[in-house]
Write an enzyme that holds these catalytic residues in place. Structure first.
Site, PDB file in Angstrom:
ATOM      1  N   LYS A   1       0.941  -1.189  -0.020  1.00 43.11           N
ATOM      2  CA  LYS A   1       0.079  -0.103   0.122  1.00 43.11           C
ATOM      3  C   LYS A   1       0.703   1.274  -0.095  1.00 43.11           C
ATOM      4  O   LYS A   1       0.478   2.243  -0.514  1.00 43.11           O
ATOM      5  CB  LYS A   1      -0.952   0.116   1.172  1.00 43.11           C
ATOM      6  CG  LYS A   1      -2.053  -1.076   1.006  1.00 43.11           C
ATOM      7  CD  LYS A   1      -3.194  -0.913   1.688  1.00 43.11           C
ATOM      8  CE  LYS A   1      -4.266  -1.909   1.058  1.00 43.11           C
ATOM      9  NZ  LYS A   1      -4.344  -2.968   1.997  1.00 43.11           N
TER      10      LYS A   1
ATOM     11  N   LYS B   1      -3.787 -10.490  -7.015  1.00 39.43           N
ATOM     12  CA  LYS B   1      -4.918 -10.907  -6.286  1.00 39.43           C
ATOM     13  C   LYS B   1      -6.190 -10.031  -6.579  1.00 39.43           C
ATOM     14  O   LYS B   1      -5.942  -8.851  -7.046  1.00 39.43           O
ATOM     15  CB  LYS B   1      -4.435 -10.608  -4.830  1.00 39.43           C
ATOM     16  CG  LYS B   1      -5.619 -10.940  -3.850  1.00 39.43           C
ATOM     17  CD  LYS B   1      -5.335 -10.304  -2.273  1.00 39.43           C
ATOM     18  CE  LYS B   1      -5.215  -9.046  -2.179  1.00 39.43           C
ATOM     19  NZ  LYS B   1      -5.165  -8.266  -0.949  1.00 39.43           N
TER      20      LYS B   1
ATOM     21  N   LYS C   1     -10.345  -5.136  -3.709  1.00 39.25           N
ATOM     22  CA  LYS C   1     -11.462  -4.060  -3.786  1.00 39.25           C
ATOM     23  C   LYS C   1     -11.017  -2.886  -4.618  1.00 39.25           C
ATOM     24  O   LYS C   1     -12.069  -2.316  -4.954  1.00 39.25           O
ATOM     25  CB  LYS C   1     -11.738  -3.798  -2.262  1.00 39.25           C
ATOM     26  CG  LYS C   1     -12.385  -4.839  -1.477  1.00 39.25           C
ATOM     27  CD  LYS C   1     -12.399  -4.088  -0.020  1.00 39.25           C
ATOM     28  CE  LYS C   1     -12.805  -5.246   0.986  1.00 39.25           C
ATOM     29  NZ  LYS C   1     -12.159  -5.100   2.257  1.00 39.25           N
TER      30      LYS C   1
HETATM   31  P1  TYM Z   1     -10.198  -7.501   3.935  1.00 35.29           P
HETATM   32  O1  TYM Z   1     -11.425  -6.516   4.340  1.00 35.29           O
HETATM   33  O2  TYM Z   1      -9.061  -7.012   3.097  1.00 35.29           O
HETATM   34  O3  TYM Z   1     -10.583  -8.747   3.433  1.00 35.29           O
HETATM   35  C1  TYM Z   1     -11.430  -9.753   4.078  1.00 35.29           C
HETATM   36  C2  TYM Z   1     -11.128 -11.048   4.019  1.00 35.29           C
HETATM   37  O4  TYM Z   1     -11.317 -11.460   2.895  1.00 35.29           O
HETATM   38  C3  TYM Z   1     -10.103 -12.323   2.285  1.00 35.29           C
HETATM   39  N1  TYM Z   1      -9.960 -12.083   0.918  1.00 35.29           N
HETATM   40  C4  TYM Z   1      -9.595 -12.880   0.167  1.00 35.29           C
HETATM   41  N2  TYM Z   1      -9.705 -13.927  -0.090  1.00 35.29           N
HETATM   42  C5  TYM Z   1      -9.547 -14.790  -1.015  1.00 35.29           C
HETATM   43  N3  TYM Z   1      -9.277 -14.536  -2.305  1.00 35.29           N
HETATM   44  C6  TYM Z   1      -8.860 -12.974  -2.303  1.00 35.29           C
HETATM   45  N4  TYM Z   1      -8.569 -12.309  -3.611  1.00 35.29           N
HETATM   46  C7  TYM Z   1      -9.119 -12.134  -1.305  1.00 35.29           C
HETATM   47  N5  TYM Z   1      -9.208 -10.619  -0.829  1.00 35.29           N
HETATM   48  C8  TYM Z   1      -9.462 -10.558   0.414  1.00 35.29           C
HETATM   49  C9  TYM Z   1      -9.110 -11.575   3.239  1.00 35.29           C
HETATM   50  O5  TYM Z   1      -7.885 -12.376   3.439  1.00 35.29           O
HETATM   51  C10 TYM Z   1      -9.912 -11.323   4.679  1.00 35.29           C
HETATM   52  O6  TYM Z   1      -9.780 -12.625   5.182  1.00 35.29           O
HETATM   53  N6  TYM Z   1      -7.189  -6.957   7.948  1.00 35.29           N
HETATM   54  C11 TYM Z   1      -8.274  -7.640   7.502  1.00 35.29           C
HETATM   55  C12 TYM Z   1      -9.716  -7.208   8.386  1.00 35.29           C
HETATM   56  C13 TYM Z   1      -9.343  -7.382   9.931  1.00 35.29           C
HETATM   57  C14 TYM Z   1      -9.260  -8.676  10.560  1.00 35.29           C
HETATM   58  C15 TYM Z   1      -9.009  -8.477  11.762  1.00 35.29           C
HETATM   59  C16 TYM Z   1      -9.574 -10.010   9.978  1.00 35.29           C
HETATM   60  C17 TYM Z   1      -9.251  -6.497  10.856  1.00 35.29           C
HETATM   61  N7  TYM Z   1      -8.946  -7.224  12.249  1.00 35.29           N
HETATM   62  C18 TYM Z   1      -8.949  -9.436  12.789  1.00 35.29           C
HETATM   63  C19 TYM Z   1      -9.121 -10.961  10.975  1.00 35.29           C
HETATM   64  C20 TYM Z   1      -8.946 -11.049  12.162  1.00 35.29           C
HETATM   65  C21 TYM Z   1      -8.710  -7.230   6.010  1.00 35.29           C
HETATM   66  O7  TYM Z   1      -8.370  -6.003   5.742  1.00 35.29           O
HETATM   67  O8  TYM Z   1      -9.519  -7.863   5.290  1.00 35.29           O
END
Ligand code: TYM
Length: 328
Positions: free
Chosen positions: A112, A195, A198
């Site tokens: 990022k 990947k 969003k």
């Molecule tokens: P975030 O919001 O980016 O994504 C949410 C979840 O989706 C998964 N993910 C994917 N899985 C498969 N293929 C993809 N292309 C893909 N893109 C995203 C992510 O791995 C995630 O599990 N930091 C975290 C949010 C968070 C969190 C936490 C998660 C904050 N506190 C505590 C677990 C525990 C995040 O930004 O996910």
């Protein structure tokens, strides 16, 4: 005591099929396995610039998506991270136990930050893993279901737990991540070497896309040379990604998916992938629309925050006492 299963999703941008396959659609099954704590990581959403109205709208969407995925509100604790002030309070303590060096090596931060002007990188983006570790630690979580890109963040949480417990005794519970065998990393449809995320409108399927768009995006997904539908991520990243999506949607293995398409052409294969995605996404969207219209998320989030706060507060006090903060 049963397992505590915790995960969060950030309300930045629109949710994608990657988020759905990687995590969201697997959550309802988990409610039979242990105590489930799922949340909207709205404080984390502030680590990159976002308009207030967008954040509000995304948070409502995300709460509704959780419910539309089939979560029974009686079986989960679902809440907004910012409604439970213990996250921020624990963060103020834990930021002293993760170090600049290790934080600067985090892949997500490096990715990022590399796309930003250095003078505009907030401290929150750098310290992102500290808050995420607090999310996990606060609930004595055992299992963290995530996509592959979050493994490093769970690993650093484990380092923190070790470090803290070595210093103060066994205060914190040790979590572990859990990823899906099929679908832990869904790739972009326009560039299957990166990947699906969003922030990539071209290669994404968004959970709010209409079905015509979904079909169009899948039919025009980048494929590879040759004509065999075969799983080979090195040489056939496009076809392998579509096979993964198909297998995940059908809850079958990659091998089983491959067998279905022996001798079939790419066009026929893509149609089947689009059909499989639409068969699940269409009713999902119907539920989502109903939930938003009836504001079903409101009561769920309110109740969730109360339950979450109760759990989180106990851990916070335990940590405060362990480090020597005077409780009078
Ligand atoms: P975030 O919001 O980016 O994504 C949410 C979840 O989706 C998964 N993910 C994917 N899985 C498969 N293929 C993809 N292309 C893909 N893109 C995203 C992510 O791995 C995630 O599990 N930091 C975290 C949010 C968070 C969190 C936490 C998660 C904050 N506190 C505590 C677990 C525990 C995040 O930004 O996910």
């Amino acid at each position: 005591m049963s397992e505590r299963i915790l995960t969060g999703i950030k309300p930045t941008g629109q949710l994608t099929l990657g988020n759905y396959i990687g995590v969201l659609r697997n959550l309802p099954k988990m409610t039979d396995r242990g105590e489930c704590i799922f949340f909207i990581a709205d404080l984390h959403a502030l680590t990159l610039p976002i308009e207030p109205e967008t954040l509000r709208q995304n948070s409502i969407d995300l709460a509704s998506f959780y419910l539309a995925a089939g979560l029974d509100p009686k079986k989960v604790t679902l809440f907004l991270q910012s409604s439970v002030s213990e996250h921020a309070e624990l963060n103020a303590i834990m930021q002293n136990y993760l170090y600049m060096g290790e934080l600067s090596r985090m892949t997500q931060f490096k990715d990022k930050a590399s796309k930003m002007n250095e003078s505009a990188i907030g401290l929150g983006l750098f310290a992102y893993p500290v808050l995420m570790a607090c999310d996990i630690i606060l609930y004595d979580s055992d299992v963290i279901p995530v996509g592959e890109d979050q493994i490093q963040h769970v690993e650093i949480t484990r380092d923190l737990v070790n470090r803290f417990n070595n210093r103060y005794g066994k205060v914190l519970n040790m979590p572990k991540y859990e990823i899906r065998k099929v679908g832990a990393r869904i790739m972009s449809l326009s560039d299957p070497t990166v990947k699906m995320s969003k922030s990539d409108p071209k290669g994404d399927i968004f959970l709010k896309d209409d079905m015509k768009t979904v079909r169009k995006k899948i039919m025009s997904a980048v494929t590879d040379l040759g004509c065999e539908v075969k799983y080979d991520p090195e040489n056939k990243p496009g076809i392998s990604n579509l096979l993964t999506i198909y297998a995940a949607m059908k809850d079958i293995s990659i091998e089983e998916a491959e067998k279905e398409f022996v001798g079939k052409r790419y066009g026929e294969f893509k149609t089947a992938v689009a059909d499989a995605v639409i068969a699940e996404l269409e009713p999902f969207q119907e539920r989502y629309k109903q939930i938003v219209a009836n504001k079903e998320y409101e009561a769920v989030l309110k109740e969730g925050a109360i339950k979450a706060k109760e759990m989180a507060h106990k851990t916070l006090v335990r940590v405060q006492e362990a480090v020597g903060l005077l409780k009078i």
